[in-house]
Design a protein around this motif. Sequence first.
Motif, PDB file in Angstrom:
ATOM      1  N   ARG A   8       0.821  -1.208   0.000  1.00  0.00           N
ATOM      2  CA  ARG A   8       0.000   0.000   0.000  1.00  0.00           C
ATOM      3  C   ARG A   8       0.862   1.269   0.000  1.00  0.00           C
ATOM      4  N   ALA A   9       2.037   1.201   0.606  1.00  0.00           N
ATOM      5  CA  ALA A   9       2.950   2.357   0.586  1.00  0.00           C
ATOM      6  C   ALA A   9       3.422   2.629  -0.841  1.00  0.00           C
ATOM      7  N   GLN A  10       3.672   1.591  -1.605  1.00  0.00           N
ATOM      8  CA  GLN A  10       4.057   1.780  -3.014  1.00  0.00           C
ATOM      9  C   GLN A  10       2.887   2.336  -3.811  1.00  0.00           C
ATOM     10  N   LEU A  11       1.684   1.884  -3.500  1.00  0.00           N
ATOM     11  CA  LEU A  11       0.494   2.421  -4.154  1.00  0.00           C
ATOM     12  C   LEU A  11       0.346   3.914  -3.846  1.00  0.00           C
ATOM     13  N   ALA A  12       0.618   4.301  -2.617  1.00  0.00           N
ATOM     14  CA  ALA A  12       0.552   5.719  -2.243  1.00  0.00           C
ATOM     15  C   ALA A  12       1.581   6.531  -3.031  1.00  0.00           C
ATOM     16  N   GLU A  13       2.766   5.969  -3.223  1.00  0.00           N
ATOM     17  CA  GLU A  13       3.780   6.662  -4.021  1.00  0.00           C
ATOM     18  C   GLU A  13       3.324   6.815  -5.468  1.00  0.00           C
ATOM     19  N   LEU A  14       2.710   5.778  -6.008  1.00  0.00           N
ATOM     20  CA  LEU A  14       2.206   5.864  -7.383  1.00  0.00           C
ATOM     21  C   LEU A  14       1.071   6.877  -7.492  1.00  0.00           C
ATOM     22  N   THR A  15       0.262   6.981  -6.466  1.00  0.00           N
ATOM     23  CA  THR A  15      -0.808   7.974  -6.454  1.00  0.00           C
ATOM     24  C   THR A  15      -0.216   9.377  -6.446  1.00  0.00           C
ATOM     25  N   ARG A  16       0.868   9.541  -5.715  1.00  0.00           N
ATOM     26  CA  ARG A  16       1.565  10.832  -5.689  1.00  0.00           C
ATOM     27  C   ARG A  16       2.194  11.135  -7.051  1.00  0.00           C
ATOM     28  N   LEU A  17       2.785  10.118  -7.679  1.00  0.00           N
ATOM     29  CA  LEU A  17       3.464  10.317  -8.958  1.00  0.00           C
ATOM     30  C   LEU A  17       2.495  10.556 -10.119  1.00  0.00           C
ATOM     31  N   CYS A  18       1.331   9.930 -10.044  1.00  0.00           N
ATOM     32  CA  CYS A  18       0.364  10.106 -11.139  1.00  0.00           C
ATOM     33  C   CYS A  18      -1.039  10.230 -10.546  1.00  0.00           C
ATOM     34  N   PRO A  19      -1.330  11.406  -9.981  1.00  0.00           N
ATOM     35  CA  PRO A  19      -2.617  11.619  -9.317  1.00  0.00           C
ATOM     36  C   PRO A  19      -3.824  11.487 -10.248  1.00  0.00           C
ATOM     37  N   ALA A  20      -3.635  11.717 -11.534  1.00  0.00           N
ATOM     38  CA  ALA A  20      -4.738  11.573 -12.486  1.00  0.00           C
ATOM     39  C   ALA A  20      -4.912  10.118 -12.925  1.00  0.00           C
ATOM     40  N   GLY A  21      -4.051   9.253 -12.424  1.00  0.00           N
ATOM     41  CA  GLY A  21      -4.114   7.843 -12.776  1.00  0.00           C
ATOM     42  C   GLY A  21      -3.047   7.468 -13.783  1.00  0.00           C
ATOM     43  N   CYS A  22      -2.637   6.223 -13.723  1.00  0.00           N
ATOM     44  CA  CYS A  22      -1.673   5.675 -14.672  1.00  0.00           C
ATOM     45  C   CYS A  22      -1.776   4.149 -14.611  1.00  0.00           C
ATOM     46  N   GLU A  23      -1.261   3.516 -15.614  1.00  0.00           N
ATOM     47  CA  GLU A  23      -1.357   2.061 -15.710  1.00  0.00           C
ATOM     48  C   GLU A  23      -0.680   1.365 -14.529  1.00  0.00           C
ATOM     49  N   GLU A  24       0.453   1.879 -14.106  1.00  0.00           N
ATOM     50  CA  GLU A  24       1.178   1.261 -12.993  1.00  0.00           C
ATOM     51  C   GLU A  24       0.347   1.286 -11.711  1.00  0.00           C
ATOM     52  N   ARG A  25      -0.258   2.429 -11.439  1.00  0.00           N
ATOM     53  CA  ARG A  25      -1.104   2.555 -10.248  1.00  0.00           C
ATOM     54  C   ARG A  25      -2.306   1.624 -10.335  1.00  0.00           C
ATOM     55  N   ASP A  26      -2.942   1.579 -11.492  1.00  0.00           N
ATOM     56  CA  ASP A  26      -4.105   0.708 -11.674  1.00  0.00           C
ATOM     57  C   ASP A  26      -3.738  -0.764 -11.507  1.00  0.00           C
TER      58      ASP A  26
END
Length: 148
Positions: A120-138
């Motif tokens: 979940r911490a990595q997911l939070a980092e991905l949310t920070r990096l691409c707040p509008a969404g991105c494939e990695e976060r999804d």
Amino acid sequence: MMKHILLALAVIAAAPAAAILPAHAVDNIESTDAPDLTSVRAKIAAKDYSGALTELRGFANESPQADVYNLMGYTLRKTGDYRTSLTYYTKALELQPDHRAAREYLGELYVETGDMPHARAQLAELTRLCPAGCEERDDLQRAITAAN
């Protein structure tokens, strides 16, 4: 920048779709001397992890790159070598903290090993990096949801 775009288009056009990892697997190339990872990606897609690792180790010895370390981590994770995989994801993120693919794959490693707080911490980092969404976060969100 244009050189990178043309190189990416040439790689995509030359490789069969089934032989290509997700586009985000190597999405953060910064330098003009980045290695051509087409052959490595084809080996990974074919599950030739030993061949991919041999080639990746050669690239890592020539010039350390976040993309190379990320793919080393990915390949090692797919062989079940989670400890060494973690080492390479960490190296990738030391070189490039905003490497989205490394964050996704590290999160997936944590999911596979049952370490959901770190996933979940990595997911939070991905949310920070691409707040509008991105494939990695999804992709990481789906892995976390499936594990719960």
